[in-house]
Design an enzyme around this catalytic site. Structure first.
Site, PDB file in Angstrom:
ATOM      1  N   SER A 142       0.861  -1.194   0.000  1.00 51.29           N
ATOM      2  CA  SER A 142       0.000   0.000   0.000  1.00 51.29           C
ATOM      3  C   SER A 142       0.891   1.235   0.000  1.00 51.29           C
ATOM      4  CB  SER A 142      -0.861   0.017   1.268  1.00 51.29           C
ATOM      5  OG  SER A 142      -1.458   1.287   1.459  1.00 51.29           O
ATOM      6  N   TYR A 156      -1.775  -0.440  10.334  1.00 53.12           N
ATOM      7  CA  TYR A 156      -1.963  -0.862   8.936  1.00 53.12           C
ATOM      8  C   TYR A 156      -0.748  -0.477   8.094  1.00 53.12           C
ATOM      9  CZ  TYR A 156      -3.957  -1.134   4.233  1.00 53.12           C
ATOM     10  OH  TYR A 156      -4.185  -1.444   2.914  1.00 53.12           O
TER      11      TYR A 156
HETATM   12  N1  LIG Z   1      -8.693  -0.733  -1.611  1.00 47.10           N
HETATM   13  C1  LIG Z   1      -7.656   0.064  -1.377  1.00 47.10           C
HETATM   14  O1  LIG Z   1      -7.745   1.301  -1.454  1.00 47.10           O
HETATM   15  C2  LIG Z   1      -6.318  -0.511  -1.016  1.00 47.10           C
HETATM   16  C3  LIG Z   1      -5.217   0.350  -0.964  1.00 47.10           C
HETATM   17  C4  LIG Z   1      -3.980  -0.170  -0.635  1.00 47.10           C
HETATM   18  C5  LIG Z   1      -3.828  -1.521  -0.406  1.00 47.10           C
HETATM   19  N2  LIG Z   1      -4.924  -2.332  -0.469  1.00 47.10           N
HETATM   20  C6  LIG Z   1      -4.719  -3.759  -0.191  1.00 47.10           C
HETATM   21  O2  LIG Z   1      -5.354  -4.535  -1.181  1.00 47.10           O
HETATM   22  C7  LIG Z   1      -5.728  -5.798  -0.629  1.00 47.10           C
HETATM   23  C8  LIG Z   1      -7.195  -6.077  -0.948  1.00 47.10           C
HETATM   24  O3  LIG Z   1      -7.992  -5.098  -0.281  1.00 47.10           O
HETATM   25  P1  LIG Z   1      -9.459  -4.707  -0.746  1.00 47.10           P
HETATM   26  O4  LIG Z   1      -9.490  -3.239  -0.826  1.00 47.10           O
HETATM   27  O5  LIG Z   1      -9.879  -5.523  -1.900  1.00 47.10           O
HETATM   28  O6  LIG Z   1     -10.268  -5.114   0.583  1.00 47.10           O
HETATM   29  P2  LIG Z   1     -11.506  -6.097   0.823  1.00 47.10           P
HETATM   30  O7  LIG Z   1     -12.559  -5.911  -0.192  1.00 47.10           O
HETATM   31  O8  LIG Z   1     -11.846  -5.940   2.258  1.00 47.10           O
HETATM   32  O9  LIG Z   1     -10.857  -7.545   0.569  1.00 47.10           O
HETATM   33  C9  LIG Z   1      -9.984  -8.129   1.480  1.00 47.10           C
HETATM   34  C10 LIG Z   1      -9.869  -9.601   1.119  1.00 47.10           C
HETATM   35  O10 LIG Z   1      -8.941 -10.213   2.035  1.00 47.10           O
HETATM   36  C11 LIG Z   1      -9.541 -11.398   2.526  1.00 47.10           C
HETATM   37  N3  LIG Z   1      -9.039 -11.687   3.877  1.00 47.10           N
HETATM   38  C12 LIG Z   1      -9.078 -10.898   4.959  1.00 47.10           C
HETATM   39  N4  LIG Z   1      -8.576 -11.540   6.020  1.00 47.10           N
HETATM   40  C13 LIG Z   1      -8.214 -12.781   5.586  1.00 47.10           C
HETATM   41  C14 LIG Z   1      -7.649 -13.916   6.207  1.00 47.10           C
HETATM   42  N5  LIG Z   1      -7.342 -13.941   7.513  1.00 47.10           N
HETATM   43  N6  LIG Z   1      -7.401 -15.013   5.452  1.00 47.10           N
HETATM   44  C15 LIG Z   1      -7.710 -15.018   4.140  1.00 47.10           C
HETATM   45  N7  LIG Z   1      -8.243 -13.981   3.486  1.00 47.10           N
HETATM   46  C16 LIG Z   1      -8.505 -12.878   4.212  1.00 47.10           C
HETATM   47  C17 LIG Z   1     -11.046 -11.141   2.527  1.00 47.10           C
HETATM   48  O11 LIG Z   1     -11.745 -12.355   2.399  1.00 47.10           O
HETATM   49  P3  LIG Z   1     -12.479 -13.150   3.573  1.00 47.10           P
HETATM   50  O12 LIG Z   1     -13.015 -12.141   4.541  1.00 47.10           O
HETATM   51  O13 LIG Z   1     -13.527 -13.926   2.853  1.00 47.10           O
HETATM   52  O14 LIG Z   1     -11.420 -14.040   4.156  1.00 47.10           O
HETATM   53  C18 LIG Z   1     -11.192 -10.331   1.244  1.00 47.10           C
HETATM   54  O15 LIG Z   1     -11.345 -11.192   0.148  1.00 47.10           O
HETATM   55  C19 LIG Z   1      -5.429  -5.702   0.882  1.00 47.10           C
HETATM   56  O16 LIG Z   1      -4.188  -6.307   1.156  1.00 47.10           O
HETATM   57  C20 LIG Z   1      -5.344  -4.213   1.122  1.00 47.10           C
HETATM   58  O17 LIG Z   1      -4.552  -3.891   2.232  1.00 47.10           O
HETATM   59  C21 LIG Z   1      -6.162  -1.864  -0.754  1.00 47.10           C
END
Ligand SMILES: NC(=O)c1ccc[n+]([C@@H]2O[C@H](COP(=O)([O-])OP(=O)(O)OC[C@H]3O[C@@H](n4cnc5c(N)ncnc54)[C@H](OP(=O)(O)O)[C@@H]3O)[C@@H](O)[C@H]2O)c1
Length: 251
Positions: A142, A156
């Site tokens: 991130s 985070y």
């Molecule tokens: N969206 C943004 O602006 C942004 C920016 C920077 C970085 N990111 C990174 O991008 C990645 C995806 O984020 P997102 O925005 O798509 O968020 P999201 O929609 O909340 O998705 C998070 C995913 O991680 C899975 N997850 C969470 N805890 C887990 C665990 N213990 N074991 C296995 N799977 C787990 C969740 O699935 P389950 O709950 O079904 O397990 C879900 O599929 C993350 O690493 C986040 O930090 C996102």
């Protein structure tokens, strides 16, 4: 750029992981999808196969904090799909609170999933890739990794700095050994998903544009990239040098 045919994505039950799965499925890639919410993965598999019956989509319930389960599930999926070409370590949690305010459980959960969970995945994926001598390992970090941030972003951001550092070190080791295993560190900026549903900022990218940029960038296999390029390729370097009172406003 190498064409990767079989891609494993963790955190594929929502948000960016689900979006990347849709894009790569539409391009005929075989997929291995993991998350804790199996029913969402099964629904997604149904949708992807209905749109493109020629591909293979394997799904597994997986909690990335369980090291033994990660090793077992990655191994099973690698065998089932005849070798995974690319691992996208995307599962993550955006919980957090100011340190010392009685919400240690939220920070600890974020640290377990985003730091220990990524280490578990990196160990399992790198072992399989080392066995094949080739492939692509993608870490989803991130822009929060670039600078220590206050309040809910504190833990985070620290976990994401861990992720980027892990990716950078592994890249250095494999590249200096002349390995055919590529390592990519992706630093997304804000892209609208469940993870940031309560965040209001003019820096937020639209979901589809953000996912398109992620897939395009990962397919190019850079060592490190800020995504979307605008405004983060400008703001990212600034974040690392601006006085703290200014930088804290960006993330
Ligand atoms: N969206 C943004 O602006 C942004 C920016 C920077 C970085 N990111 C990174 O991008 C990645 C995806 O984020 P997102 O925005 O798509 O968020 P999201 O929609 O909340 O998705 C998070 C995913 O991680 C899975 N997850 C969470 N805890 C887990 C665990 N213990 N074991 C296995 N799977 C787990 C969740 O699935 P389950 O709950 O079904 O397990 C879900 O599929 C993350 O690493 C986040 O930090 C996102």
């Amino acid at each position: 750029m190498t064409d990767r045919h079989t891609i494993l994505i963790t955190g594929a039950s929502s948000g960016l992981g689900e979006g990347m799965a849709r894009r790569w499925a539409a391009r005929g890639k075989n997929l291995a999808l993991c998350a804790r919410r199996l029913e969402r993965l099964e629904e997604l598999r149904g949708e992807l196969l209905a749109a493109n019956p020629a591909i293979t989509v394997a799904v597994r319930e997986l909690d990335v904090t369980d090291a033994d389960a990660v090793e077992r599930v990655f191994g099973e999926l690698d065998a089932e799909l005849g070798g995974i070409d690319r691992y996208v370590l995307n599962a993550g949690l955006g919980k957090g609170a100011s340190i010392g305010t009685g919400k240690a459980h939220a920070n600890r959960e974020t640290a377990m999933i985003n730091a220990v969970g990524v280490l578990n995945q990196a160990e399992a994926a790198a072992a399989l890739l080392r066995g094949r001598g080739k492939g692509h390992l993608v870490f989803i970090s991130s822009v929060s990794a670039l600078r220590g941030m206050p309040k809910s972003q504190n833990t985070y951001g620290a976990t994401k700095a861990f992720v980027s550092s892990l990716a950078q070190g592994l890249y250095a080791e494999l590249d200096s050994a002349g390995s055919d295993i590529k390592v990519t560190d992706i630093l997304p900026g804000y892209i609208r998903t469940e993870l940031n549903r309560s965040v209001q900022t003019s820096l937020m990218a639209d979901y589809d544009k953000g996912v398109d940029a992620l897939v395009r960038t990962i397919d190019a296999e850079p060592v490190r990239a800020l995504v979307p390029a605008w405004p983060w390729r400008l703001l990212g370097p600034l974040l690392t040098i601006l006085p703290e009172k200014v930088s804290r406003r960006f993330v």
